[in-house]
Design a protein around this motif. Structure first.
Motif, PDB file in Angstrom:
ATOM      1  N   LYS A  73     -11.022 -16.193  15.382  1.00  0.00           N
ATOM      2  CA  LYS A  73     -10.624 -16.451  13.991  1.00  0.00           C
ATOM      3  C   LYS A  73     -11.816 -16.459  13.032  1.00  0.00           C
ATOM      4  O   LYS A  73     -11.774 -15.829  11.969  1.00  0.00           O
ATOM      5  CB  LYS A  73      -9.890 -17.799  13.909  1.00  0.00           C
ATOM      6  N   LYS A  74     -12.897 -17.141  13.371  1.00  0.00           N
ATOM      7  CA  LYS A  74     -14.052 -17.212  12.478  1.00  0.00           C
ATOM      8  C   LYS A  74     -14.698 -15.845  12.285  1.00  0.00           C
ATOM      9  O   LYS A  74     -15.077 -15.476  11.181  1.00  0.00           O
ATOM     10  CB  LYS A  74     -15.078 -18.212  13.009  1.00  0.00           C
ATOM     11  N   LYS A  75     -14.817 -15.074  13.374  1.00  0.00           N
ATOM     12  CA  LYS A  75     -15.399 -13.736  13.270  1.00  0.00           C
ATOM     13  C   LYS A  75     -14.503 -12.829  12.430  1.00  0.00           C
ATOM     14  O   LYS A  75     -14.985 -12.012  11.643  1.00  0.00           O
ATOM     15  CB  LYS A  75     -15.586 -13.135  14.668  1.00  0.00           C
ATOM     16  N   PHE A  76     -13.197 -12.992  12.594  1.00  0.00           N
ATOM     17  CA  PHE A  76     -12.226 -12.208  11.823  1.00  0.00           C
ATOM     18  C   PHE A  76     -12.372 -12.500  10.338  1.00  0.00           C
ATOM     19  O   PHE A  76     -12.505 -11.573   9.511  1.00  0.00           O
ATOM     20  CB  PHE A  76     -10.813 -12.550  12.295  1.00  0.00           C
ATOM     21  N   ASP A  77     -12.369 -13.769   9.979  1.00  0.00           N
ATOM     22  CA  ASP A  77     -12.495 -14.163   8.578  1.00  0.00           C
ATOM     23  C   ASP A  77     -13.834 -13.718   7.995  1.00  0.00           C
ATOM     24  O   ASP A  77     -13.909 -13.231   6.860  1.00  0.00           O
ATOM     25  CB  ASP A  77     -12.355 -15.685   8.435  1.00  0.00           C
ATOM     26  N   ARG A  78     -14.884 -13.871   8.787  1.00  0.00           N
ATOM     27  CA  ARG A  78     -16.217 -13.488   8.342  1.00  0.00           C
ATOM     28  C   ARG A  78     -16.306 -11.976   8.095  1.00  0.00           C
ATOM     29  O   ARG A  78     -16.904 -11.523   7.128  1.00  0.00           O
ATOM     30  CB  ARG A  78     -17.246 -13.936   9.382  1.00  0.00           C
ATOM     31  N   GLY A  79     -15.698 -11.205   8.968  1.00  0.00           N
ATOM     32  CA  GLY A  79     -15.697  -9.758   8.821  1.00  0.00           C
ATOM     33  C   GLY A  79     -14.964  -9.307   7.572  1.00  0.00           C
ATOM     34  O   GLY A  79     -15.409  -8.403   6.863  1.00  0.00           O
ATOM     35  N   LEU A  80     -13.837  -9.952   7.278  1.00  0.00           N
ATOM     36  CA  LEU A  80     -13.076  -9.608   6.079  1.00  0.00           C
ATOM     37  C   LEU A  80     -13.847  -9.935   4.808  1.00  0.00           C
ATOM     38  O   LEU A  80     -13.851  -9.151   3.853  1.00  0.00           O
ATOM     39  CB  LEU A  80     -11.734 -10.350   6.073  1.00  0.00           C
ATOM     40  N   VAL A  81     -14.518 -11.086   4.792  1.00  0.00           N
ATOM     41  CA  VAL A  81     -15.309 -11.465   3.628  1.00  0.00           C
ATOM     42  C   VAL A  81     -16.474 -10.503   3.432  1.00  0.00           C
ATOM     43  O   VAL A  81     -16.790 -10.100   2.314  1.00  0.00           O
ATOM     44  CB  VAL A  81     -15.828 -12.913   3.760  1.00  0.00           C
ATOM     45  N   GLU A  82     -17.091 -10.102   4.535  1.00  0.00           N
ATOM     46  CA  GLU A  82     -18.202  -9.154   4.482  1.00  0.00           C
ATOM     47  C   GLU A  82     -17.762  -7.845   3.837  1.00  0.00           C
ATOM     48  O   GLU A  82     -18.469  -7.287   2.978  1.00  0.00           O
ATOM     49  CB  GLU A  82     -18.710  -8.908   5.908  1.00  0.00           C
ATOM     50  N   LEU A  83     -16.602  -7.356   4.210  1.00  0.00           N
ATOM     51  CA  LEU A  83     -16.095  -6.091   3.674  1.00  0.00           C
ATOM     52  C   LEU A  83     -15.658  -6.206   2.216  1.00  0.00           C
ATOM     53  O   LEU A  83     -15.784  -5.255   1.444  1.00  0.00           O
ATOM     54  CB  LEU A  83     -14.922  -5.601   4.523  1.00  0.00           C
ATOM     55  N   GLN A  84     -15.164  -7.374   1.835  1.00  0.00           N
ATOM     56  CA  GLN A  84     -14.776  -7.582   0.434  1.00  0.00           C
ATOM     57  C   GLN A  84     -16.016  -7.721  -0.453  1.00  0.00           C
ATOM     58  O   GLN A  84     -16.045  -7.202  -1.571  1.00  0.00           O
ATOM     59  CB  GLN A  84     -13.888  -8.818   0.308  1.00  0.00           C
ATOM     60  N   SER A  85     -17.039  -8.388   0.054  1.00  0.00           N
ATOM     61  CA  SER A  85     -18.267  -8.593  -0.725  1.00  0.00           C
ATOM     62  C   SER A  85     -18.953  -7.275  -1.056  1.00  0.00           C
ATOM     63  O   SER A  85     -19.613  -7.158  -2.095  1.00  0.00           O
ATOM     64  CB  SER A  85     -19.238  -9.501   0.047  1.00  0.00           C
ATOM     65  N   SER A  86     -18.809  -6.286  -0.188  1.00  0.00           N
ATOM     66  CA  SER A  86     -19.395  -4.966  -0.420  1.00  0.00           C
ATOM     67  C   SER A  86     -18.383  -4.001  -1.040  1.00  0.00           C
ATOM     68  O   SER A  86     -18.650  -2.803  -1.161  1.00  0.00           O
ATOM     69  CB  SER A  86     -19.936  -4.383   0.887  1.00  0.00           C
ATOM     70  N   LEU A  87     -17.234  -4.540  -1.444  1.00  0.00           N
ATOM     71  CA  LEU A  87     -16.162  -3.759  -2.079  1.00  0.00           C
ATOM     72  C   LEU A  87     -15.705  -2.575  -1.228  1.00  0.00           C
ATOM     73  O   LEU A  87     -15.334  -1.530  -1.740  1.00  0.00           O
ATOM     74  CB  LEU A  87     -16.577  -3.284  -3.472  1.00  0.00           C
ATOM     75  N   ASP A  88     -15.727  -2.749   0.098  1.00  0.00           N
ATOM     76  CA  ASP A  88     -15.216  -1.724   1.001  1.00  0.00           C
ATOM     77  C   ASP A  88     -13.709  -1.847   1.176  1.00  0.00           C
ATOM     78  O   ASP A  88     -13.036  -0.863   1.485  1.00  0.00           O
ATOM     79  CB  ASP A  88     -15.898  -1.832   2.363  1.00  0.00           C
ATOM     80  N   ILE A  89     -13.195  -3.065   1.002  1.00  0.00           N
ATOM     81  CA  ILE A  89     -11.751  -3.280   1.112  1.00  0.00           C
ATOM     82  C   ILE A  89     -11.276  -4.122  -0.063  1.00  0.00           C
ATOM     83  O   ILE A  89     -12.072  -4.776  -0.746  1.00  0.00           O
ATOM     84  CB  ILE A  89     -11.339  -3.961   2.434  1.00  0.00           C
ATOM     85  N   VAL A  90      -9.977  -4.098  -0.284  1.00  0.00           N
ATOM     86  CA  VAL A  90      -9.358  -4.852  -1.370  1.00  0.00           C
ATOM     87  C   VAL A  90      -8.080  -5.492  -0.855  1.00  0.00           C
ATOM     88  O   VAL A  90      -7.408  -4.948   0.023  1.00  0.00           O
ATOM     89  CB  VAL A  90      -9.063  -3.909  -2.562  1.00  0.00           C
ATOM     90  N   ILE A  91      -7.774  -6.675  -1.368  1.00  0.00           N
ATOM     91  CA  ILE A  91      -6.476  -7.281  -1.088  1.00  0.00           C
ATOM     92  C   ILE A  91      -5.454  -6.530  -1.936  1.00  0.00           C
ATOM     93  O   ILE A  91      -5.534  -6.551  -3.163  1.00  0.00           O
ATOM     94  CB  ILE A  91      -6.468  -8.784  -1.431  1.00  0.00           C
ATOM     95  N   SER A  92      -4.535  -5.856  -1.295  1.00  0.00           N
ATOM     96  CA  SER A  92      -3.622  -4.983  -2.036  1.00  0.00           C
ATOM     97  C   SER A  92      -2.275  -5.625  -2.349  1.00  0.00           C
ATOM     98  O   SER A  92      -1.435  -5.026  -3.010  1.00  0.00           O
ATOM     99  CB  SER A  92      -3.394  -3.684  -1.261  1.00  0.00           C
ATOM    100  N   GLY A  93      -2.070  -6.854  -1.868  1.00  0.00           N
ATOM    101  CA  GLY A  93      -0.816  -7.543  -2.135  1.00  0.00           C
ATOM    102  C   GLY A  93      -0.501  -8.515  -1.019  1.00  0.00           C
ATOM    103  O   GLY A  93      -1.387  -8.917  -0.252  1.00  0.00           O
ATOM    104  N   THR A  94       0.759  -8.899  -0.923  1.00  0.00           N
ATOM    105  CA  THR A  94       1.204  -9.779   0.151  1.00  0.00           C
ATOM    106  C   THR A  94       2.485  -9.220   0.764  1.00  0.00           C
ATOM    107  O   THR A  94       3.228  -8.490   0.107  1.00  0.00           O
ATOM    108  CB  THR A  94       1.487 -11.210  -0.366  1.00  0.00           C
ATOM    109  N   LYS A  95       2.681  -9.557   2.027  1.00  0.00           N
ATOM    110  CA  LYS A  95       3.899  -9.149   2.717  1.00  0.00           C
ATOM    111  C   LYS A  95       4.580 -10.387   3.283  1.00  0.00           C
ATOM    112  O   LYS A  95       3.946 -11.228   3.910  1.00  0.00           O
ATOM    113  CB  LYS A  95       3.566  -8.164   3.847  1.00  0.00           C
ATOM    114  N   MET A  96       5.886 -10.480   3.044  1.00  0.00           N
ATOM    115  CA  MET A  96       6.642 -11.624   3.515  1.00  0.00           C
ATOM    116  C   MET A  96       6.943 -11.488   4.999  1.00  0.00           C
ATOM    117  O   MET A  96       7.297 -10.406   5.466  1.00  0.00           O
ATOM    118  CB  MET A  96       7.963 -11.737   2.733  1.00  0.00           C
ATOM    119  N   LYS A  97       6.773 -12.548   5.735  1.00  0.00           N
ATOM    120  CA  LYS A  97       7.106 -12.547   7.148  1.00  0.00           C
ATOM    121  C   LYS A  97       8.627 -12.545   7.301  1.00  0.00           C
ATOM    122  O   LYS A  97       9.328 -13.334   6.684  1.00  0.00           O
ATOM    123  CB  LYS A  97       6.520 -13.783   7.842  1.00  0.00           C
TER     124      LYS A  97
END
Length: 233
Positions: A138-162
């Protein structure tokens, strides 16, 4: 400096267009945030006036990019402003090149490639597809996502309902991700057409008109606005 107040999604969008950048919570000294310009009582109500719902609506409608772009904090960037911010905070080097040069973590590289192959993937499925479903990941996953957002490689594109097997809502909604290049292309945003130094000059002129001295000190550290090459002035 905060003289702003909004009550509707449309008003909030107008302010994002004016400011260019709007943090979700207080981040930049003496500068507005979605939290500071809206009524606290409207948050998490599930109504049309809920700013918590707006945050996902902006990227899903292609009006603003959203993600942990600055200091690991969630920020909205208007589509008009994005090419300038991306020119400064983004990278011209590929994910593979940065990973091989030791500039990107293994987790970030893995998550980016997974997102690139499954544009719009939600958090739950992303963890599973990337093989990071275990509790210790979990921590590595969250850290990886933040790393990619900080460099603007990825974007949160919305939400999906379960949803359950009957197609009914079942549990909390989950954040979905796209590569920045894919999201921007779909919104007709020309990311690669702005020179980095000219982008810094644009940001400097813009922020000087919207920020206090304390705010400018913060923004200078983020964007390197005091280190503009003379030939770009």
């Amino acid at each position: 400096m905060n003289q702003y107040h909004v009550n509707t999604f449309k008003e909030a969008y107008g302010l994002i267009k004016e400011l260019g950048i709007l943090p979700l919570a207080n981040l930049i000294p003496d500068y507005p945030s979605m939290e500071s310009i809206t009524d606290k009582s409207s948050w998490h109500t599930g109504s049309e006036a809920d700013p918590w719902l707006w945050r996902a609506r902006f990227p899903s409608e292609g009006l603003a990019a959203y993600g942990k772009f600055i200091k690991k904090k969630n920020v909205l960037i208007s589509k008009e402003f994005l090419p300038y911010v991306h020119a400064v905070l983004g990278s011209n080097r590929s994910i593979k090149a940065r990973y091989e040069a030791g500039l990107l973590s293994r987790e970030a590289s893995l998550l980016f490639n997974t997102i690139r192959e499954n544009e719009g993937i939600d958090t739950r499925l992303l963890r599973k597809t990337a093989g990071m479903s275990d509790k210790e990941d979990k921590k590595k996953f969250d850290r990886g996502l933040v790393e990619l957002q900080s460099s603007l490689d990825i974007v949160i594109s919305g939400t999906k309902m379960k949803m359950n097997e009957e197609g009914e809502k079942n549990g909390w909604s989950s954040t979905s991700f796209e590569s920045m290049s894919h999201w921007a292309q779909n919104q007709d945003i020309p990311l690669k057409k702005v020179d980095k130094e000219k982008a810094k000059k644009f940001l400097l002129n813009h922020f000087e008109a919207h920020s206090t001295e304390n705010g400018m000190k913060f923004l200078d550290k983020i964007f390197g606005l005091s280190k503009i090459e003379s030939n770009s002035l």
